[in-house]
Design an enzyme around this catalytic site. Sequence first.
Site, PDB file in Angstrom:
ATOM      1  CG  ASP A   1      -1.950  -1.143   1.200  1.00  0.00           C
ATOM      2  OD1 ASP A   1      -1.889  -1.983   0.295  1.00  0.00           O
ATOM      3  OD2 ASP A   1      -2.788  -1.205   2.133  1.00  0.00           O
TER       4      ASP A   1
ATOM      5  CE  LYS B   1      -4.090  -4.014   1.347  1.00  0.00           C
ATOM      6  NZ  LYS B   1      -4.874  -3.168   2.252  1.00  0.00           N
TER       7      LYS B   1
ATOM      8  CB  CYS C   1      -2.140  -2.708   5.292  1.00  0.00           C
ATOM      9  SG  CYS C   1      -3.864  -2.134   5.189  1.00  0.00           S
TER      10      CYS C   1
HETATM   11  C1  VGL Z   1      -4.791   0.807   5.708  1.00  0.00           C
HETATM   12  C2  VGL Z   1      -6.420   1.605   7.103  1.00  0.00           C
HETATM   13  C3  VGL Z   1      -7.377   1.472   6.121  1.00  0.00           C
HETATM   14  C4  VGL Z   1      -3.351   0.454   5.501  1.00  0.00           C
HETATM   15  C5  VGL Z   1      -5.732   0.658   4.711  1.00  0.00           C
HETATM   16  O1  VGL Z   1      -2.894   0.374   4.335  1.00  0.00           O
HETATM   17  O2  VGL Z   1      -2.651   0.247   6.513  1.00  0.00           O
HETATM   18  N1  VGL Z   1      -5.160   1.260   6.909  1.00  0.00           N
HETATM   19  N2  VGL Z   1      -7.014   0.993   4.918  1.00  0.00           N
END
Ligand code: VGL
Length: 203
Positions: A8, A106, A151
């Site tokens: 991410d 995701k 994540c």
């Molecule tokens: C994430 C919160 C919501 C992350 C993704 O990538 O850590 N955290 N969506």
Amino acid sequence: MKTLLMIDIQNDFVPDGALAVRDGDKIVPIVNALQSKFSHIVATQDWHPRAHKSFAANHVGEDVGNVIMLNGLMQILWPVHCVQHHKGADFVSELNMSNVAKIFTKGTDIEIDSYSGFFDNGRRKATGLGDYLAEVGTTEVYIVGLATDYCVKYSALDSLSLGFKTYLIEDACKGVNLQVNDVANAIAEMKAAGVVMLQSSEV
Ligand code: VGL
Ligand code: ZN
């Protein structure tokens, strides 16, 4: 075989993004430099529909940071972030994506969040990442990215549970720290489960 798993590293998770992680951008040069040590690299991408139920804005009377029950699971409500096909969901432009073999999205089902790159938060559906890594012969997974306490943590724990030797490159990850000790606790939890902590200089 070793795989570098980049979690991410997207515009919304770096300063000025919708769910900015402090110093999230600082990992990018470290991750780019690490890539030369790996012959196989994959990335995950948080990729939500605008109607995703993890967004506080999609619930009347709820604020960011509130916790609700969503289809039987505790859900922290987040700002609108990483909306499909929007700039916030794009990979950070300075991140080298030219060596990435495959991208796994995701969080696409509005009814359930997905912190891990492997499964949704209820382990109801797989993203395909686990099967893919096994098929290409991965035995060791090296994790970098955002955010350490969400994540990254859940991806590391799932990686271990699928039988991969799992390393976390600590200085190539940054966390949200909603509570001051969240990142430290996440690291302790990963270590206790069997994740091996490394610095990028040790890879
Ligand atoms: C994430 C919160 C919501 C992350 C993704 O990538 O850590 N955290 N969506
Ligand atoms: Zn998300």
